[in-house]
Design a protein around this motif. Structure first.
Motif, short mmCIF file in Angstrom:
data_model
loop_
_atom_site.label_atom_id
_atom_site.label_comp_id
_atom_site.label_asym_id
_atom_site.label_seq_id
_atom_site.Cartn_x
_atom_site.Cartn_y
_atom_site.Cartn_z
N ASN A 1 2.21 -39.45 2.75
CA ASN A 1 1.01 -38.76 2.29
C ASN A 1 1.01 -37.31 2.72
O ASN A 1 0.84 -37.00 3.89
N ASN A 2 1.17 -36.41 1.76
CA ASN A 2 1.13 -34.98 2.06
C ASN A 2 -0.29 -34.45 2.19
O ASN A 2 -0.53 -33.43 2.79
N ASN A 3 -1.25 -35.14 1.58
CA ASN A 3 -2.61 -34.63 1.52
C ASN A 3 -3.52 -35.40 2.47
O ASN A 3 -4.57 -35.88 2.09
N ALA A 4 -3.11 -35.53 3.71
CA ALA A 4 -3.87 -36.27 4.71
C ALA A 4 -5.00 -35.41 5.26
O ALA A 4 -4.97 -34.19 5.15
N PRO A 5 -6.00 -36.05 5.87
CA PRO A 5 -7.06 -35.26 6.53
C PRO A 5 -6.49 -34.42 7.67
O PRO A 5 -5.45 -34.77 8.25
N ILE A 6 -7.18 -33.36 8.01
CA ILE A 6 -6.71 -32.46 9.07
C ILE A 6 -6.54 -33.20 10.38
O ILE A 6 -5.58 -32.97 11.11
N MET A 7 -7.46 -34.12 10.69
CA MET A 7 -7.37 -34.84 11.97
C MET A 7 -6.06 -35.61 12.08
O MET A 7 -5.44 -35.65 13.15
N ASP A 8 -5.59 -36.19 10.97
CA ASP A 8 -4.32 -36.92 10.99
C ASP A 8 -3.14 -35.96 11.13
O ASP A 8 -2.16 -36.26 11.82
N LYS A 9 -3.23 -34.80 10.48
CA LYS A 9 -2.15 -33.82 10.57
C LYS A 9 -1.99 -33.30 12.00
O LYS A 9 -0.87 -33.14 12.49
N ILE A 10 -3.12 -33.05 12.67
CA ILE A 10 -3.07 -32.56 14.06
C ILE A 10 -2.42 -33.61 14.96
O ILE A 10 -1.52 -33.30 15.75
N ARG A 11 -2.87 -34.82 14.84
CA ARG A 11 -2.33 -35.89 15.70
C ARG A 11 -0.85 -36.14 15.42
O ARG A 11 -0.05 -36.33 16.33
N TYR A 12 -0.51 -36.15 14.15
CA TYR A 12 0.89 -36.35 13.74
C TYR A 12 1.79 -35.26 14.31
O TYR A 12 2.85 -35.54 14.87
N ALA A 13 1.35 -34.01 14.17
CA ALA A 13 2.14 -32.89 14.70
C ALA A 13 2.34 -33.04 16.20
O ALA A 13 3.45 -32.83 16.72
N ARG A 14 1.29 -33.41 16.91
CA ARG A 14 1.39 -33.58 18.36
C ARG A 14 2.34 -34.71 18.73
O ARG A 14 3.16 -34.58 19.64
N LEU A 15 2.27 -35.82 17.99
CA LEU A 15 3.15 -36.96 18.28
C LEU A 15 4.61 -36.62 18.02
O LEU A 15 5.49 -36.96 18.81
N ILE A 16 4.88 -35.95 16.90
CA ILE A 16 6.26 -35.59 16.56
C ILE A 16 6.81 -34.59 17.57
O ILE A 16 7.98 -34.66 17.96
N ALA A 17 5.97 -33.66 18.02
CA ALA A 17 6.42 -32.67 19.01
C ALA A 17 6.49 -33.26 20.42
O ALA A 17 6.96 -32.61 21.34
N ASP A 18 5.99 -34.48 20.57
CA ASP A 18 6.03 -35.20 21.85
C ASP A 18 5.22 -34.49 22.94
O ASP A 18 5.66 -34.36 24.07
N PHE A 19 4.02 -34.02 22.54
CA PHE A 19 3.10 -33.42 23.50
C PHE A 19 2.03 -34.42 23.87
O PHE A 19 1.60 -35.23 23.05
N LYS A 20 1.55 -34.33 25.07
CA LYS A 20 0.34 -35.02 25.47
C LYS A 20 -0.82 -34.09 25.08
O LYS A 20 -0.65 -32.89 24.91
N GLN A 21 -2.01 -34.67 24.93
CA GLN A 21 -3.15 -33.85 24.51
C GLN A 21 -3.41 -32.71 25.49
O GLN A 21 -3.69 -31.59 25.09
N ARG A 22 -3.29 -32.97 26.76
CA ARG A 22 -3.53 -31.96 27.79
C ARG A 22 -2.55 -30.81 27.63
O ARG A 22 -2.92 -29.63 27.69
N GLU A 23 -1.27 -31.12 27.39
CA GLU A 23 -0.24 -30.09 27.26
C GLU A 23 -0.49 -29.21 26.03
O GLU A 23 -0.45 -27.98 26.12
N LEU A 24 -0.74 -29.86 24.90
CA LEU A 24 -0.95 -29.09 23.67
C LEU A 24 -2.20 -28.24 23.77
O LEU A 24 -2.20 -27.07 23.36
N ALA A 25 -3.26 -28.78 24.35
CA ALA A 25 -4.51 -28.02 24.49
C ALA A 25 -4.28 -26.76 25.33
O ALA A 25 -4.76 -25.69 24.99
N GLN A 26 -3.52 -26.87 26.41
CA GLN A 26 -3.27 -25.70 27.25
C GLN A 26 -2.41 -24.66 26.53
O GLN A 26 -2.65 -23.47 26.64
N ILE A 27 -1.42 -25.11 25.80
CA ILE A 27 -0.55 -24.18 25.07
C ILE A 27 -1.34 -23.44 24.00
O ILE A 27 -1.20 -22.23 23.83
#
Length: 196
Positions: free
Chosen positions: A57-83
């Motif tokens: 699905n290319n046309n996913a909601p923004i919330m799914d895109k954010i979570r997906y990007a974080r999972l693929i980049a292998d970040f924890k929420q704390r790490e990504l938020a600080q960056i």
């Protein structure tokens, strides 16, 4: 991967943009090949389901895109938020859909995508993509090609000419309805119904 959290987000983002140049091609084209080890390392079954769903699905909601990007980049929420330079709670609210897509800041969405090594508008919908790509210049071009002054265009849209000027100089963001008026081709039918 150890991050120097003492660096301010802007300085860290500059470094990430350079690193993202090498990984960008892996992540901007669908479907992204995710190895089994990556899927097995997911802590929650919902994360695995999200990764599979985003493959199709290319046309996913923004919330799914954010979570997906974080999972693929292998970040924890704390790490990504600080960056990115936002609070961890803000990132959690963005990922859980507790913030309306219209209230999300385009700059934050771009910083999240770039920090995760994706194309800069990966986390954006059509509205945010237009805002990210110099919408003011496009509005001015529209006005010029239709031989309208700022006053004439303001009368058509029921706004003051200073509002038109602010849009053209990217000092103020136009609403979704205004962007749909100028660029209906950028909004598909399903997307339009979610904004109204």
């Amino acid at each position: 991967m150890h991050f120097d959290f003492a660096l301010r987000s802007h300085k860290r983002l500059t470094l990430l943009i350079e690193d993202a140049q090498t990984t960008r091609q892996q992540h901007q084209i669908y479907p992204i090949q995710v190895d089994e080890a990556k899927l097995k390392s997911c802590k929650y079954p919902a994360d695995v389901q999200l990764i599979y769903r985003m493959q199709k699905n290319n046309n996913a909601p923004i919330m799914d895109k954010i979570r997906y990007a974080r999972l693929i980049a292998d970040f924890k929420q704390r790490e990504l938020a600080q960056i990115v330079g936002i609070d961890r709670c803000t990132l959690i609210r963005l990922e859980n859909g507790q913030v309306s897509e219209l209230n999300m800041k385009t700059e934050t969405l771009i910083r999240i995508a770039v920090a995760c090594g994706f194309e800069r508008t990966f986390c954006c919908n059509q509205y945010h993509s237009l805002l990210a790509n110099d919408v003011g210049r496009k509005i001015k071009e529209y006005r010029k090609t239709h031989h309208l002054t700022q006053i004439d265009l303001g009368k058509q849209l029921n706004v003051h000419k200073k509002t038109i000027s602010r849009w053209e100089h990217n000092l103020q963001k136009p609403s979704v309805e205004v962007l749909m008026y100028f660029f209906p081709e950028h909004f598909d039918y399903d997307e339009q119904s979610t904004y109204q």
